[in-house]
Design a protein around this motif. Structure first.
Motif, mmCIF file in Angstrom:
data_model
loop_
_atom_site.group_PDB
_atom_site.id
_atom_site.type_symbol
_atom_site.label_atom_id
_atom_site.label_comp_id
_atom_site.label_asym_id
_atom_site.label_seq_id
_atom_site.Cartn_x
_atom_site.Cartn_y
_atom_site.Cartn_z
ATOM 1 N N MET A 1 50.701 28.815 17.431
ATOM 2 C CA MET A 1 50.776 28.960 18.862
ATOM 3 C C MET A 1 52.108 28.395 19.327
ATOM 4 N N TYR A 2 52.875 29.208 20.042
ATOM 5 C CA TYR A 2 54.132 28.784 20.643
ATOM 6 C C TYR A 2 53.877 28.503 22.116
ATOM 7 N N THR A 3 54.344 27.346 22.593
ATOM 8 C CA THR A 3 54.170 27.008 24.001
ATOM 9 C C THR A 3 55.506 26.601 24.593
ATOM 10 N N ASP A 4 55.660 26.883 25.889
ATOM 11 C CA ASP A 4 56.847 26.426 26.603
ATOM 12 C C ASP A 4 56.502 26.251 28.069
ATOM 13 N N GLY A 5 57.034 25.205 28.632
ATOM 14 C CA GLY A 5 56.907 24.953 30.054
ATOM 15 C C GLY A 5 58.283 24.675 30.609
ATOM 16 N N GLY A 6 58.469 25.025 31.845
ATOM 17 C CA GLY A 6 59.760 24.778 32.465
ATOM 18 C C GLY A 6 59.615 24.617 33.956
ATOM 19 N N ALA A 7 60.622 24.004 34.552
ATOM 20 C CA ALA A 7 60.672 23.835 36.004
ATOM 21 C C ALA A 7 62.086 24.111 36.466
ATOM 22 N N ARG A 8 62.204 24.790 37.565
ATOM 23 C CA ARG A 8 63.521 25.059 38.155
ATOM 24 C C ARG A 8 63.796 23.959 39.170
ATOM 25 N N GLY A 9 64.566 23.000 38.724
ATOM 26 C CA GLY A 9 64.717 21.752 39.454
ATOM 27 C C GLY A 9 63.809 20.768 38.739
ATOM 28 N N ASN A 10 63.965 19.519 39.009
ATOM 29 C CA ASN A 10 63.123 18.556 38.279
ATOM 30 C C ASN A 10 62.743 17.398 39.192
ATOM 31 N N PRO A 11 61.660 17.511 39.945
ATOM 32 C CA PRO A 11 60.647 18.575 39.895
ATOM 33 C C PRO A 11 61.074 19.829 40.672
ATOM 34 N N GLY A 12 60.338 20.891 40.394
ATOM 35 C CA GLY A 12 60.581 22.155 41.062
ATOM 36 C C GLY A 12 59.504 23.150 40.690
ATOM 37 N N PRO A 13 59.647 24.398 41.136
ATOM 38 C CA PRO A 13 58.671 25.431 40.781
ATOM 39 C C PRO A 13 58.594 25.550 39.257
ATOM 40 N N ALA A 14 57.378 25.497 38.733
ATOM 41 C CA ALA A 14 57.197 25.411 37.280
ATOM 42 C C ALA A 14 56.278 26.511 36.760
ATOM 43 N N GLY A 15 56.444 26.800 35.470
ATOM 44 C CA GLY A 15 55.614 27.801 34.814
ATOM 45 C C GLY A 15 55.362 27.430 33.366
ATOM 46 N N ALA A 16 54.304 28.009 32.825
ATOM 47 C CA ALA A 16 53.935 27.785 31.421
ATOM 48 C C ALA A 16 53.775 29.132 30.738
ATOM 49 N N GLY A 17 54.165 29.175 29.461
ATOM 50 C CA GLY A 17 54.008 30.387 28.665
ATOM 51 C C GLY A 17 53.466 30.054 27.291
ATOM 52 N N VAL A 18 52.621 30.948 26.776
ATOM 53 C CA VAL A 18 51.971 30.745 25.478
ATOM 54 C C VAL A 18 51.955 32.057 24.711
ATOM 55 N N PHE A 19 52.321 31.993 23.436
ATOM 56 C CA PHE A 19 52.226 33.123 22.516
ATOM 57 C C PHE A 19 51.402 32.661 21.335
ATOM 58 N N ILE A 20 50.323 33.354 21.031
ATOM 59 C CA ILE A 20 49.454 32.960 19.921
ATOM 60 C C ILE A 20 49.482 34.052 18.856
ATOM 61 N N TYR A 21 49.829 33.633 17.652
ATOM 62 C CA TYR A 21 49.893 34.526 16.491
ATOM 63 C C TYR A 21 48.849 34.091 15.468
ATOM 64 N N ASN A 22 48.442 35.024 14.612
ATOM 65 C CA ASN A 22 47.619 34.629 13.470
ATOM 66 C C ASN A 22 48.540 34.320 12.288
ATOM 67 N N ASP A 23 47.949 33.967 11.173
ATOM 68 C CA ASP A 23 48.755 33.583 10.009
ATOM 69 C C ASP A 23 49.515 34.758 9.384
ATOM 70 N N LYS A 24 49.217 35.991 9.824
ATOM 71 C CA LYS A 24 49.938 37.169 9.342
ATOM 72 C C LYS A 24 51.092 37.538 10.275
ATOM 73 N N GLY A 25 51.270 36.765 11.353
ATOM 74 C CA GLY A 25 52.337 37.033 12.312
ATOM 75 C C GLY A 25 51.976 38.060 13.362
ATOM 76 N N GLU A 26 50.699 38.432 13.443
ATOM 77 C CA GLU A 26 50.244 39.401 14.446
ATOM 78 C C GLU A 26 49.915 38.660 15.744
ATOM 79 N N ILE A 27 50.293 39.280 16.871
ATOM 80 C CA ILE A 27 50.015 38.667 18.173
ATOM 81 C C ILE A 27 48.523 38.737 18.464
ATOM 82 N N ILE A 28 47.946 37.587 18.763
ATOM 83 C CA ILE A 28 46.526 37.523 19.145
ATOM 84 C C ILE A 28 46.400 37.557 20.663
ATOM 85 N N ARG A 29 47.119 36.685 21.331
ATOM 86 C CA ARG A 29 47.060 36.605 22.802
ATOM 87 C C ARG A 29 48.378 36.057 23.312
ATOM 88 N N LYS A 30 48.642 36.338 24.561
ATOM 89 C CA LYS A 30 49.733 35.690 25.258
ATOM 90 C C LYS A 30 49.249 35.384 26.667
#
Length: 145
Positions: A1-30
């Motif tokens: 699972m790859y995760t990233d969070g960011g904010a434009r400004g600190n603090p500022g408007p923020a977002g989170a993103g997630v990419f989940i792969y299985n052990d074969k490298g296939e995308i399960i969910r985002k």
């Protein structure tokens, strides 16, 4: 699972993103989520929580206890805090750390956290930015009325 969070400004408007792969490298969910106003580090923790919630919704609580999960993130601070290598000194991060810790104990006993270079986290970064873009558009619409 790859995760990233960011904010434009600190603090500022923020977002989170997630990419989940299985052990074969296939995308399960985002997933992506606009988080409102917060710091970059808070957004990084929220991204991990979004990923764990997405896993639980995808596989169910019983199956997540048996999954071997590797969380890859480009935030060295959050990664090393979750691995117990750094103390959590920022007051605002303590409740988020505890949420991840409690989820780990309750539902994800086979989880590890790894720090990766930012260039290897492009998909999750794109989703975090998409969340910030969508959230910013909604805020702009709301301010017109």
């Amino acid at each position: 699972m790859y995760t990233d969070g960011g904010a434009r400004g600190n603090p500022g408007p923020a977002g989170a993103g997630v990419f989940i792969y299985n052990d074969k490298g296939e995308i399960i969910r985002k997933a992506h989520l606009f988080l409102g106003k917060m710091t970059n580090n808070e957004a990084e923790y929220q991204a991990v929580l979004l990923g764990l919630d997405t896993l639980k919704k995808t596989f169910g609580k019983d199956k997540t206890r048996n999954l071997e999960i590797e969380v890859r993130m480009d935030s060295e601070l959050v990664c090393k805090q979750l691995r117990g290598e750094y103390q959590v000194k920022e007051e605002g991060l303590v409740p988020l750390f505890m949420k991840v810790w409690n989820a780990r104990v309750a539902d994800f006993p086979k989880i590890i956290f790894n720090c990766i270079p930012r260039e290897k986290n492009i998909e999750a970064d794109k989703l975090a930015n998409l969340a910030m873009d969508e959230g910013g558009a909604k805020e702009a619409q709301g301010s017109m009325f």
